[in-house]
Structures are given as structure tokens and as C-alpha cells.
Design an enzyme around this catalytic site. Sequence first.
Site, PDB file in Angstrom:
ATOM      1  N   GLU A 247      29.048   3.562  33.024  1.00  0.00           N
ATOM      2  CA  GLU A 247      29.777   4.381  32.057  1.00  0.00           C
ATOM      3  C   GLU A 247      28.858   5.412  31.414  1.00  0.00           C
ATOM      4  O   GLU A 247      29.297   6.506  31.048  1.00  0.00           O
ATOM      5  CB  GLU A 247      30.414   3.490  30.990  1.00  0.00           C
ATOM      6  CG  GLU A 247      31.478   4.201  30.167  1.00  0.00           C
ATOM      7  CD  GLU A 247      32.272   3.251  29.291  1.00  0.00           C
ATOM      8  OE1 GLU A 247      33.467   3.052  29.564  1.00  0.00           O
ATOM      9  OE2 GLU A 247      31.684   2.697  28.332  1.00  0.00           O
TER      10      GLU A 247
ATOM     11  N   LYS B 189      42.900   6.968  30.320  1.00  0.00           N
ATOM     12  CA  LYS B 189      43.816   6.560  29.248  1.00  0.00           C
ATOM     13  C   LYS B 189      45.000   7.520  29.140  1.00  0.00           C
ATOM     14  O   LYS B 189      46.148   7.100  28.966  1.00  0.00           O
ATOM     15  CB  LYS B 189      43.063   6.505  27.914  1.00  0.00           C
ATOM     16  CG  LYS B 189      42.069   5.358  27.794  1.00  0.00           C
ATOM     17  CD  LYS B 189      41.358   5.411  26.450  1.00  0.00           C
ATOM     18  CE  LYS B 189      40.361   4.279  26.306  1.00  0.00           C
ATOM     19  NZ  LYS B 189      39.637   4.336  25.010  1.00  0.00           N
TER      20      LYS B 189
ATOM     21  N   HIS C 154      23.584 -16.791  49.803  1.00  0.00           N
ATOM     22  CA  HIS C 154      24.584 -17.297  50.745  1.00  0.00           C
ATOM     23  C   HIS C 154      25.810 -16.390  50.756  1.00  0.00           C
ATOM     24  O   HIS C 154      26.882 -16.797  51.208  1.00  0.00           O
ATOM     25  CB  HIS C 154      24.972 -18.724  50.360  1.00  0.00           C
ATOM     26  CG  HIS C 154      23.807 -19.657  50.332  1.00  0.00           C
ATOM     27  ND1 HIS C 154      23.329 -20.296  51.461  1.00  0.00           N
ATOM     28  CD2 HIS C 154      22.982 -20.036  49.318  1.00  0.00           C
ATOM     29  CE1 HIS C 154      22.284 -21.042  51.144  1.00  0.00           C
ATOM     30  NE2 HIS C 154      22.052 -20.900  49.849  1.00  0.00           N
TER      31      HIS C 154
END
Length: 532
Positions: free
Chosen positions: A330, A461, A359
Site C-alpha cells: 500500500e 471505494k 513443503h
Amino acid sequence: MSFPDFSASDAQIQWQRFCDLLWYHDDLGLWLDVSRMHLNASELEALQPAMDRAFTAMHELEAGAIANPDEERQVGHYWLRNPQLAPSDDLRTHIAREVDDIEAFGRGVVHGEIKAPSGVPFTDVLWIGIGGSGLGPALMIRALKNNNQGLPFHFLDNVDPNGMSNVLGGLAGRFKTTLVVTVSKSGGTPEPHIGMEQARLKLEAAGGKWAGQAVAITMLNSRLDQQAQQEAWLKRFDMFDWVGGRTSITSAVGLLPGALIGCDIRDFLAGAAQMDEATRVADSRRNPAALMAASWYVAGEGKGRRDMVVLPYRDRLEVFSRYLQQLVMESLGKRLDRDGNVVHQGIAVYGNKGSTDQHAYVQQLRDGVDNFFATFIEELEDSEDIPVIKNERPGDFLDGFLQGTRSALTEGGRQNMTITMRCFDERRLGALVALFERAVGLYGELVNVNAYHQPGVEAGKKAAAAILDLQQRVEEVLQDGVPRTVSEIRQVLDDGSDESIFWIMRHLTGNKRQYNAQGDWSSPAGMRFSKD
């Protein structure tokens, strides 16, 4: 500024490079090793003028300069762990008083002195926050909470109905003794508001008393703050306008969770302050954040061309990679630089924990595309209550796996750095967070981007708000019960796109909202939608 170049084939040269570049802080018991990054002496020297400018910019930021010109705001998260840096006496007093209040409130709740309205101690904490208001607290809890220490935490950090149902359902029978903390800087962010309303409905239906169980962390006089004042909530804490969500962990956003699990929040702040001091040194070789930022810059050619893979070899730090995703991505992920040039900067961050990752995706790190650098994080001190069984010590295996992976990556020419802590506690977590905060700030200066705003988030937004508005108007069109294709709906509205309307209708018909769909879902243009 001389030190040997990286050498995967000559162990003695690499040992000398390790010794020359190793940074160590004795009081924190913390080492940084960037010797296996490909940064060389000439590159570090060439970066020094830019790094000097970065040091100056960070000094001005700490002194109160407007560091976020888009919003005409100061950037003051460094003041939170050293109030004496704050630019006014009132602010210094306010910051110090806030820490006192958080500490006292947390102690009162943990010790049962501050009780639920029912007269019994609080049993749980429901934390409602999004982004940094959720990630910072989650890191504090996962990293620092010990068994049976403080109150259990439950998080509403999304508006996923199924996730909300699981969290709220898990509190059944304990709502009357649940402390609910809502975090929203502006008080108008939809996600925490929706989570708060859902929690309030459940709590009051269970016989709880919202005002006596609710805490707000928000800006003074925000919508949320005004509501908390009007309804006489149990407690309100400040979220200063000069603190961004991704750097709010040393504010009430991170300190209150720490206090509610019985942590020493002053030690946490002290660790951050110590690292802040160490990273103010205007010499790249003796400044760990500068070494990190320079290594990132060279690895990605100043363009972010390598991802950052975070590999903490401790379960306590498994949230840290997600925390760094927000802090780094960000802050640095920007389309424009400060001069208005299109640069598309950023560093992608991912990771989980070792040795689990060995793994999983370490196979690709070792043998696949070379588009990353790894950051190992280790703690030397092992828990004493895990016994040796058949001469096998889990900590020895964990250390062996870390060193083995580090060696395997290095042999394959894959760049990596390592942060080592003698032990891990509140102080070291504070130092670790502060180290990355400063490295991000310095790197932002090196690539000339504003690391303290987030225009892309704001764009998202606004786009979400537009979709919600479109949905409302689509539903109004369908009130007459007439079946329509998405194209016909768009023509009535004279707005929106067929694809957006299709997504809306697919969502509405996927829930019990009295909407019908006719046709073949694999041929969306021919589908017809109506309301009962």
C-alpha cells in the site's frame, strides 16, 4: 565503503562479505544479514546521494513536515513511541496520556476491575476493523498472546456474511460479557460500520447492553466518535489524523489489543523507539533500514522487479507476512511518482512461515522463475517446556531447515537476507515493525513515490459505492415484476454496463431475495431477470 561482491562459489569471500555487512544491535539482540543479496559496494556508493536525500526527508517528516501533500497531513507514527519528537507540547502530552489510558483500561479489564454491565468480568473481545485496523491487532495477538493470558480475541475484519456468522455464532452465550471494539479512523468506512451493526444486533438480542460494552477507536469528532459520545460508550480512544492505518500498530489500534492480553505495551513502544534511533544513522553501512532499502532497490533494479518473500521461522510471526503486504504494497504500489510521471512502482509481498513453506512453494523459489528475494526471520531462543525426546530437539530441526533452505536458495543464485533475534517478545516485535516501517520510508524516497497515501484504495471505494448505487436502481427497475435481459435493464436505467448488471443479478438471485432468473446461465445475454 569497500566489501567483497557476492560469491556463491567462494566460501571465504562470502564469509568476509558476511562479516563486513552484518549489522547488530546489542541491546535488542538483533542481527541483519544482507550479504546474500547481490548489493555491491559500488552500487551502495552510487546510491548514497539519493540515500542522503532520503535521510533528510525522513528527518523532516519526523520534525512535522507535511509528508502527505495529497491530504495536507503530517505523518507522525514515529511520535507515538517517542512523544518528545511531536511538534507541540499539547501533542506530546496527549500522546503520553493516551498510552496511560490504554494501559489502565487494559489492566482494569484483564484483572476484572472493569466489568460488563451484568456485573461480571468480561470474557471475550470482539475486534471490528479492516485493513491496518485488523492486521495490526491480529499481529499483536498472534505474536504476543500466551495461553490463558488476557482475553480471547475474535475478529470481524471483512463483510463476508459466512465469516461474520461463524464469528458471531462462536460468541453465543457470551455476548453479555463480550467487549466490542470498533476501529474506524473516519467513522464512515462501510466494513467496520456494517460489522458493528451486526454485532450490536446480536449483543442486544442476547440481553447485552451495548453502551456498557462498546469501545471506539477513531478520530476526534468523527461520526463514530460522536455516536460513542452521544450513547455514552464504555471508552473512546483517539486515532490521530496523522497516523495511517498501515502504520497504526503503535497507536491505540495496536496498543489496546496488547493491553487486553496483558502485554507490556511500553516495552513494545520502547523496542520501536530503539529501532527508530538505530535507523536515523546517516551512514548506509551502519543503518539496517538503509541496508534493506538499498538491497531492495538493487534487487529490483529500482523498478520493483522482484517480489519479497517473507519466511519467518516461528509460528508467532505467521501473520507478519500479511502485515507486511499492506505496509509495503500500500505504501510503495503507486502509478505516479511525486513529479507526476507514470512509474507503476511497488514490491509484491507474500509468505507464510517456515518450515511449512519448505513443503509448499520453496520448490519454485529454488528451481523456478528467479523473480524474488527472500527475507528469513529467526529467533534463537527455544521454549523450555518442549522436552528433548530421543535426542531430538524441535528447535534444532527448525534451525536446520532454515539454514538448509537459505543455503539451497543461495546455491541456486536466489537472493535472500536474514533477520535474527536472540529472543522474541514485545520489545523485539516493536523493533521488527519499526525496521520495516523505516525501510519502506527510505525506499519510497529512493524511487520518488509518496509512501503515505493510497489513491488506488480510494478509487476502489468509489467504484464500490457506484456499484451499490447501481444495484439499488436495478432493484427499483425490477419492482414491476417484468422479466428483462441485462441489456433491457441498462436501457431503462440509461446507465451502467451489461456486465455489471449481470454480476448484480447473479448475486441477487443467488440469495433468497425474491429474484428469478430464466434462461441458460452460460449465455448471459439471453437471461431474463424479474422479481416476484
